[in-house]
Design a protein around this motif. Structure first.
Motif, PDB file in Angstrom:
ATOM      1  N   LEU A 139     -20.700   1.268  36.475  1.00 18.44           N
ATOM      2  CA  LEU A 139     -19.293   0.910  36.695  1.00 18.44           C
ATOM      3  C   LEU A 139     -18.612   0.521  35.390  1.00 18.44           C
ATOM      4  O   LEU A 139     -17.568   1.072  35.029  1.00 18.44           O
ATOM      5  N   ILE A 140     -19.185  -0.404  34.660  1.00 15.93           N
ATOM      6  CA  ILE A 140     -18.566  -0.933  33.446  1.00 15.93           C
ATOM      7  C   ILE A 140     -18.503   0.118  32.347  1.00 15.93           C
ATOM      8  O   ILE A 140     -17.534   0.193  31.596  1.00 15.93           O
ATOM      9  N   GLY A 141     -19.523   0.949  32.245  1.00 10.64           N
ATOM     10  CA  GLY A 141     -19.581   1.960  31.182  1.00 10.64           C
ATOM     11  C   GLY A 141     -18.438   2.958  31.214  1.00 10.64           C
ATOM     12  O   GLY A 141     -18.111   3.567  30.200  1.00 10.64           O
ATOM     13  N   ASN A 142     -17.793   3.122  32.368  1.00 12.44           N
ATOM     14  CA  ASN A 142     -16.685   4.076  32.497  1.00 12.44           C
ATOM     15  C   ASN A 142     -15.325   3.475  32.172  1.00 12.44           C
ATOM     16  O   ASN A 142     -14.329   4.179  32.144  1.00 12.44           O
ATOM     17  N   LYS A 163     -20.879  -9.678  21.767  1.00 10.81           N
ATOM     18  CA  LYS A 163     -21.242  -8.507  22.572  1.00 10.81           C
ATOM     19  C   LYS A 163     -19.992  -7.842  23.148  1.00 10.81           C
ATOM     20  O   LYS A 163     -18.963  -8.471  23.346  1.00 10.81           O
ATOM     21  N   THR A 164     -20.136  -6.571  23.452  1.00 11.52           N
ATOM     22  CA  THR A 164     -19.044  -5.837  24.088  1.00 11.52           C
ATOM     23  C   THR A 164     -19.006  -6.174  25.580  1.00 11.52           C
ATOM     24  O   THR A 164     -19.950  -6.727  26.129  1.00 11.52           O
ATOM     25  N   LEU A 165     -17.911  -5.796  26.224  1.00 13.00           N
ATOM     26  CA  LEU A 165     -17.814  -6.009  27.668  1.00 13.00           C
ATOM     27  C   LEU A 165     -18.950  -5.301  28.393  1.00 13.00           C
ATOM     28  O   LEU A 165     -19.506  -5.827  29.352  1.00 13.00           O
ATOM     29  N   ALA A 177     -14.770  -0.865  27.827  1.00 16.24           N
ATOM     30  CA  ALA A 177     -16.207  -1.148  27.782  1.00 16.24           C
ATOM     31  C   ALA A 177     -16.736  -1.401  26.377  1.00 16.24           C
ATOM     32  O   ALA A 177     -17.615  -2.230  26.181  1.00 16.24           O
ATOM     33  N   SER A 178     -16.205  -0.734  25.390  1.00 19.03           N
ATOM     34  CA  SER A 178     -16.718  -0.875  24.022  1.00 19.03           C
ATOM     35  C   SER A 178     -16.012  -1.982  23.234  1.00 19.03           C
ATOM     36  O   SER A 178     -16.304  -2.181  22.058  1.00 19.03           O
ATOM     37  N   LEU A 179     -15.096  -2.700  23.886  1.00 15.43           N
ATOM     38  CA  LEU A 179     -14.372  -3.780  23.211  1.00 15.43           C
ATOM     39  C   LEU A 179     -15.052  -5.120  23.440  1.00 15.43           C
ATOM     40  O   LEU A 179     -15.768  -5.317  24.415  1.00 15.43           O
TER      41      LEU A 179
END
Length: 108
Positions: free
Chosen positions: A75-78, A61-63, A82-84
């Motif tokens: 918060l995390i989506g910004n 899964k991504t972060l 986040a996509s790593l």
């Protein structure tokens, strides 16, 4: 990963199964761990270790997916990371992300 937060890890050499009795079914390695003076530059090293554990909770899964339930998608989506996946991030990257998290309310 957690070892790399507190020590420089250096691969020295391989040890073949025949060096052990009984011989294992895998090759082994000898590594050198050199402690980092003062450990990682954060005020809460135990919190950093827990944070890294959350990042690696589900390897594929991504972060964003690993951390959204704890810190919130907003918060995390910004974050640029986040996509790593966690294995794509260097040790210094985890320290920087943890510093961003300092002082935030956590839903554990």
């Amino acid at each position: 990963m957690q070892t790399a937060l507190f020590a420089k890890v250096r691969y020295l050499f391989e040890v073949k199964p025949g060096a052990f009795h009984p011989p294992p079914k895998v090759d082994s390695a000898v590594v050198l761990l050199e402690p980092r003076p003062g450990g990682p530059a954060v005020s809460d090293p135990d919190g950093l270790v827990r944070f890294v554990g959350h990042c690696f909770a589900h390897k594929r899964k991504t972060l964003r997916n690993n951390l959204a339930g704890i810190y919130g998608k907003e918060l995390i989506g910004n974050w640029p990371e986040a996509s790593l996946r966690a294995e794509q991030i260097p040790v210094a990257g985890f320290v920087e992300m943890w510093k961003r998290m300092s002082g935030l309310e956590v839903n554990l």
